[in-house]
Design an enzyme around this catalytic site. Sequence first.
Site, short mmCIF file in Angstrom:
data_model
loop_
_atom_site.label_atom_id
_atom_site.label_comp_id
_atom_site.label_asym_id
_atom_site.label_seq_id
_atom_site.Cartn_x
_atom_site.Cartn_y
_atom_site.Cartn_z
N ASP A 155 0.88 -1.17 0.00
CA ASP A 155 0.00 0.00 0.00
C ASP A 155 0.92 1.22 0.00
OD1 ASP A 155 -2.10 1.80 0.25
OD2 ASP A 155 -2.23 1.55 2.43
N ASP A 180 -1.89 1.01 7.36
CA ASP A 180 -1.30 0.83 6.02
C ASP A 180 -0.80 -0.60 5.83
OD1 ASP A 180 -1.51 3.59 4.91
OD2 ASP A 180 -0.33 4.04 6.69
N GLU A 239 -1.53 -1.58 -4.49
CA GLU A 239 -2.80 -0.87 -4.59
C GLU A 239 -2.64 0.31 -5.54
OE1 GLU A 239 -6.04 -0.52 -1.36
OE2 GLU A 239 -4.73 1.23 -1.10
#
Length: 167
Positions: free
Chosen positions: A7, A139, A67
Amino acid sequence: MIFLGLDPGLGTTGWGAITVEGNRLSHIANGQIRTDPSMALARRLALLHDALAAVIASHQPEMAAVEEVLGNSNAQSTLKLGQARGIALFSLAEAGLSVGEYHPNVVKKAVVGTGSADKKQVQAMVSRLLPGVKLAGPDAADALAVAITHAHHHASARGYARRVRAS
């Protein structure tokens, strides 16, 4: 098979490694890489690359996913996020990994069941899917969700390929 999810972010990049055997998911490790906002941008990006290279070397993933970036009203922030994402993609490619890329809503739908899930719902489902996991932060939870999503998509694609070959 070991899956690594990322991420990306310039301030904080989450990472999560899982192993998949059949349809069983197991947590390996997760963490958050932080860079100091007072440092020069180039230095922050270099530190992010070095930290990601160390994570990749340590956990030796066979599959990886990142992501996708969502834009926001602050163009400068979106640009910096895109640069951090570029470092993440480069670090994975440098290690010879093919990379899956997923929109945040796809990740939420795969893990929670709805693309409109909030961060707390994602964290709760990641904890449920990976019993005993100690999350390094939100995260890292998102990164584990990305890894889980990629594992599901990979398993579906493999199953489809087998069915096509058999017909």
